[in-house]
Design an enzyme around this catalytic site. Sequence first.
Site, PDB file in Angstrom:
ATOM      1  CD  GLN A   1      -3.909   5.968  13.823  1.00  0.00           C
ATOM      2  OE1 GLN A   1      -3.588   6.370  15.076  1.00  0.00           O
ATOM      3  NE2 GLN A   1      -3.135   5.221  13.070  1.00  0.00           N
TER       4      GLN A   1
ATOM      5  NE  ARG B   1      -6.658   0.134  12.083  1.00  0.00           N
ATOM      6  CZ  ARG B   1      -5.093   0.454  11.877  1.00  0.00           C
ATOM      7  NH1 ARG B   1      -4.714   1.341  11.051  1.00  0.00           N
ATOM      8  NH2 ARG B   1      -4.074  -0.161  12.071  1.00  0.00           N
TER       9      ARG B   1
ATOM     10  NE  ARG C   1       3.939 -12.457   0.057  1.00  0.00           N
ATOM     11  CZ  ARG C   1       4.855 -12.466   1.462  1.00  0.00           C
ATOM     12  NH1 ARG C   1       5.136 -13.745   1.731  1.00  0.00           N
ATOM     13  NH2 ARG C   1       5.008 -11.405   1.774  1.00  0.00           N
TER      14      ARG C   1
ATOM     15  CG  HIS D   1      -4.396   8.085   9.681  1.00  0.00           C
ATOM     16  ND1 HIS D   1      -4.918   7.048   9.417  1.00  0.00           N
ATOM     17  CD2 HIS D   1      -2.968   7.636  10.120  1.00  0.00           C
ATOM     18  CE1 HIS D   1      -4.232   6.125   9.370  1.00  0.00           C
ATOM     19  NE2 HIS D   1      -3.046   6.433   9.901  1.00  0.00           N
TER      20      HIS D   1
ATOM     21  CB  ALA E   1      -0.972   0.038   1.231  1.00  0.00           C
ATOM     22  CB  VAL E   2       3.865   2.415   2.189  1.00  0.00           C
ATOM     23  CG1 VAL E   2       4.729   3.669   2.050  1.00  0.00           C
ATOM     24  CG2 VAL E   2       2.844   2.509   3.322  1.00  0.00           C
TER      25      VAL E   2
ATOM     26  CB  SER F   1      -4.852   2.353   3.726  1.00  0.00           C
ATOM     27  OG  SER F   1      -4.984   3.880   4.352  1.00  0.00           O
ATOM     28  N   GLY F   2      -3.520   2.226   6.808  1.00  0.00           N
ATOM     29  CA  GLY F   2      -2.355   2.403   7.447  1.00  0.00           C
ATOM     30  C   GLY F   2      -1.817   0.708   7.880  1.00  0.00           C
TER      31      GLY F   2
ATOM     32  CB  CYS G   1       0.693   7.518   9.279  1.00  0.00           C
ATOM     33  SG  CYS G   1       0.270   6.101  10.271  1.00  0.00           S
TER      34      CYS G   1
HETATM   35  P1  NAP Z   1       1.519  -3.960   2.617  1.00  0.00           P
HETATM   36  O1  NAP Z   1       0.498  -3.390   1.861  1.00  0.00           O
HETATM   37  O2  NAP Z   1       1.071  -5.152   3.558  1.00  0.00           O
HETATM   38  O3  NAP Z   1       2.842  -4.445   2.011  1.00  0.00           O
HETATM   39  C1  NAP Z   1       3.997  -5.127   2.473  1.00  0.00           C
HETATM   40  C2  NAP Z   1       5.086  -4.898   1.287  1.00  0.00           C
HETATM   41  O4  NAP Z   1       6.291  -5.448   1.781  1.00  0.00           O
HETATM   42  C3  NAP Z   1       4.798  -5.702   0.117  1.00  0.00           C
HETATM   43  O5  NAP Z   1       5.485  -5.132  -1.094  1.00  0.00           O
HETATM   44  C4  NAP Z   1       5.398  -6.913   0.253  1.00  0.00           C
HETATM   45  O6  NAP Z   1       5.727  -7.777  -0.933  1.00  0.00           O
HETATM   46  C5  NAP Z   1       6.579  -6.469   1.045  1.00  0.00           C
HETATM   47  N1  NAP Z   1       7.332  -7.585   1.985  1.00  0.00           N
HETATM   48  C6  NAP Z   1       6.651  -8.319   2.631  1.00  0.00           C
HETATM   49  N2  NAP Z   1       7.438  -9.317   3.307  1.00  0.00           N
HETATM   50  C7  NAP Z   1       8.693  -9.126   2.655  1.00  0.00           C
HETATM   51  C8  NAP Z   1       9.766  -9.905   2.649  1.00  0.00           C
HETATM   52  N3  NAP Z   1      10.099 -10.799   3.646  1.00  0.00           N
HETATM   53  N4  NAP Z   1      10.952  -9.230   1.757  1.00  0.00           N
HETATM   54  C9  NAP Z   1      10.617  -8.272   0.848  1.00  0.00           C
HETATM   55  N5  NAP Z   1       9.650  -7.663   0.888  1.00  0.00           N
HETATM   56  C10 NAP Z   1       8.572  -8.072   1.816  1.00  0.00           C
HETATM   57  O7  NAP Z   1       2.003  -2.941   3.918  1.00  0.00           O
HETATM   58  P2  NAP Z   1       2.274  -1.361   3.640  1.00  0.00           P
HETATM   59  O8  NAP Z   1       1.088  -0.667   4.424  1.00  0.00           O
HETATM   60  O9  NAP Z   1       2.751  -0.956   2.438  1.00  0.00           O
HETATM   61  O10 NAP Z   1       3.414  -1.190   4.912  1.00  0.00           O
HETATM   62  C11 NAP Z   1       4.586  -1.717   4.649  1.00  0.00           C
HETATM   63  C12 NAP Z   1       5.482  -1.208   5.973  1.00  0.00           C
HETATM   64  O11 NAP Z   1       5.475   0.031   6.074  1.00  0.00           O
HETATM   65  C13 NAP Z   1       4.728  -1.559   7.327  1.00  0.00           C
HETATM   66  O12 NAP Z   1       4.877  -2.826   7.863  1.00  0.00           O
HETATM   67  C14 NAP Z   1       5.039  -0.455   8.125  1.00  0.00           C
HETATM   68  O13 NAP Z   1       6.396  -0.886   9.083  1.00  0.00           O
HETATM   69  C15 NAP Z   1       5.643   0.733   7.332  1.00  0.00           C
HETATM   70  N6  NAP Z   1       4.336   1.692   7.522  1.00  0.00           N
HETATM   71  C16 NAP Z   1       4.820   2.689   8.181  1.00  0.00           C
HETATM   72  C17 NAP Z   1       3.739   4.023   8.223  1.00  0.00           C
HETATM   73  C18 NAP Z   1       4.269   5.096   8.788  1.00  0.00           C
HETATM   74  O14 NAP Z   1       3.394   5.211   9.764  1.00  0.00           O
HETATM   75  N7  NAP Z   1       5.020   5.832   8.443  1.00  0.00           N
HETATM   76  C19 NAP Z   1       2.526   3.624   7.667  1.00  0.00           C
HETATM   77  C20 NAP Z   1       2.154   2.380   7.068  1.00  0.00           C
HETATM   78  C21 NAP Z   1       3.111   1.342   6.957  1.00  0.00           C
HETATM   79  P3  NAP Z   1       4.846  -8.991  -1.350  1.00  0.00           P
HETATM   80  O15 NAP Z   1       4.061  -8.460  -2.592  1.00  0.00           O
HETATM   81  O16 NAP Z   1       5.904  -9.691  -2.314  1.00  0.00           O
HETATM   82  O17 NAP Z   1       4.254  -9.633  -0.334  1.00  0.00           O
HETATM   83  N1  12T Z   2      -0.322   3.241  12.052  1.00  0.00           N
HETATM   84  O1  12T Z   2       5.079   2.030  10.862  1.00  0.00           O
HETATM   85  O2  12T Z   2      -2.134   1.681  10.976  1.00  0.00           O
HETATM   86  O3  12T Z   2       4.326   3.237  12.620  1.00  0.00           O
HETATM   87  O4  12T Z   2      -1.429  -0.455  11.302  1.00  0.00           O
HETATM   88  C1  12T Z   2       2.580   0.621  11.013  1.00  0.00           C
HETATM   89  C2  12T Z   2       1.251   0.381  10.950  1.00  0.00           C
HETATM   90  C3  12T Z   2       1.656   2.763  11.847  1.00  0.00           C
HETATM   91  C4  12T Z   2       4.206   2.520  11.971  1.00  0.00           C
HETATM   92  C5  12T Z   2      -1.186   0.864  11.059  1.00  0.00           C
HETATM   93  C6  12T Z   2       0.499   2.342  11.722  1.00  0.00           C
HETATM   94  C7  12T Z   2       2.871   1.894  11.367  1.00  0.00           C
HETATM   95  C8  12T Z   2       0.260   1.106  11.241  1.00  0.00           C
END
Ligand code: NAP
Ligand code: 12T
Length: 347
Positions: free
Chosen positions: A157, A243, A41, A250, A15-16, A160-161, A130
């Site tokens: 929130q 949530r 995958r 958010h 998603a990010v 999609s987070g 976020c």
């Molecule tokens: P998501 O939609 O579940 O996507 C996860 C991504 O990580 C996919 O591209 C997935 O690839 C990849 N991935 C999973 N396992 C992996 C592995 N072993 N090696 C390499 N890549 C792998 O999650 P998202 O919402 O984009 O969030 C990703 C991460 O960003 C979260 O876990 C969190 O740490 C961080 N995040 C931070 C904030 C923030 O507050 N700034 C907000 C949201 C998320 P595949 O397609 O191959 O599964």
């Molecule tokens: N709000 O990386 O909404 O601080 O589940 C990860 C996941 C923040 C983060 C969530 C979030 C983070 C969520």
Amino acid sequence: MTRELHVAVVGATGAVGQQMIKTLQERNFPVGKLTLLSSARSAGKKLLFNGQEVVVQEATPDSFEGVDIALFSAGGSISKALAPEAVKSGAIVVDNTSAYRMDENVPLVVPEVNEEALKTHNGIIANPNCSTIQMVAALQPLREAYGLSKVLVSTYQAVSGAGAAAINELKEQAKAILEDKEFTPEILPVGGDKKHYQIAFNAIPQIDKFQDNGFTFEEMKMINETKKIMNMPELPVAATCVRLPVVTGHSESVYIEIEKDGVTVADVKKLLADAPGIVLQDDPENQVYPMPADCVGKRDVFVGRIRKDLDRDNGFHMWIVSDNLLKGAAWNSVQIAESLIKLGLVK
Ligand code: NAP
Ligand code: 12T
């Protein structure tokens, strides 16, 4: 002239990650080569960048040769394992996970607040949580003008987070409920926790896991990261994170106390209207206020419902909304990369 850079996105299919690719494109970021990485995958999948197909590869320790900037968003354990490898290869890492945020050798940056902290980086820069990003972006101008002595926040929130799987869960559940079908919650509130609850037509007062002090980790991220980004370790901050069945955007109800006396709502509105990255949407007479449905796809932080507290002259209430995947994640990361170039920190 900026040289064209080799950029890697780790978690490109998420998603990010998807928003990172879109934001690099929209900002006309100087990308010479783009490497898209995921787990095994999604390896082989093709994604579009500027109309060109890019084949996604499995992220491994060897994926970063020649990479200038690596944007990580594949979860904390992937960042722990691979960010040091990327740095060893000579890349600067901007990490979206919570893996390094509280590490004292890692700057935690929201460019509108503490861009200068980038100068102290040792290869890894952390992108904050976020909910924290949008809040501190709005509070910084007030802190500069009036001083800040307290922050109390409740969040509303979006799913999609919690990633692509959580978006899917909300949509499938809503459909099942409307069609009177059975469903089993599997992802929210937290994929890895013991119990899962209905999110459609509900509100869940748990984001991330509970800590021993009764706060959730999301709440503690907001509390600790706010103090670090604003460089105010003594600032009293408390948070309650909830949530909602909203896909993106958010919202936050924020109460602050400032140090200066005699500040009016008009003063605060004027300050925020002129602040970088902030859009003031505050006109109660015409029912103008920020809402998540209106902020989707926009990089700004929207502020409205500004009121003076009825009992405390230095207390103010406000409502802060932003696209959690953009300013909360992808845009803030790309903005950090833009700042790195501007400050001459990309060799
Ligand atoms: P998501 O939609 O579940 O996507 C996860 C991504 O990580 C996919 O591209 C997935 O690839 C990849 N991935 C999973 N396992 C992996 C592995 N072993 N090696 C390499 N890549 C792998 O999650 P998202 O919402 O984009 O969030 C990703 C991460 O960003 C979260 O876990 C969190 O740490 C961080 N995040 C931070 C904030 C923030 O507050 N700034 C907000 C949201 C998320 P595949 O397609 O191959 O599964
Ligand atoms: N709000 O990386 O909404 O601080 O589940 C990860 C996941 C923040 C983060 C969530 C979030 C983070 C969520």
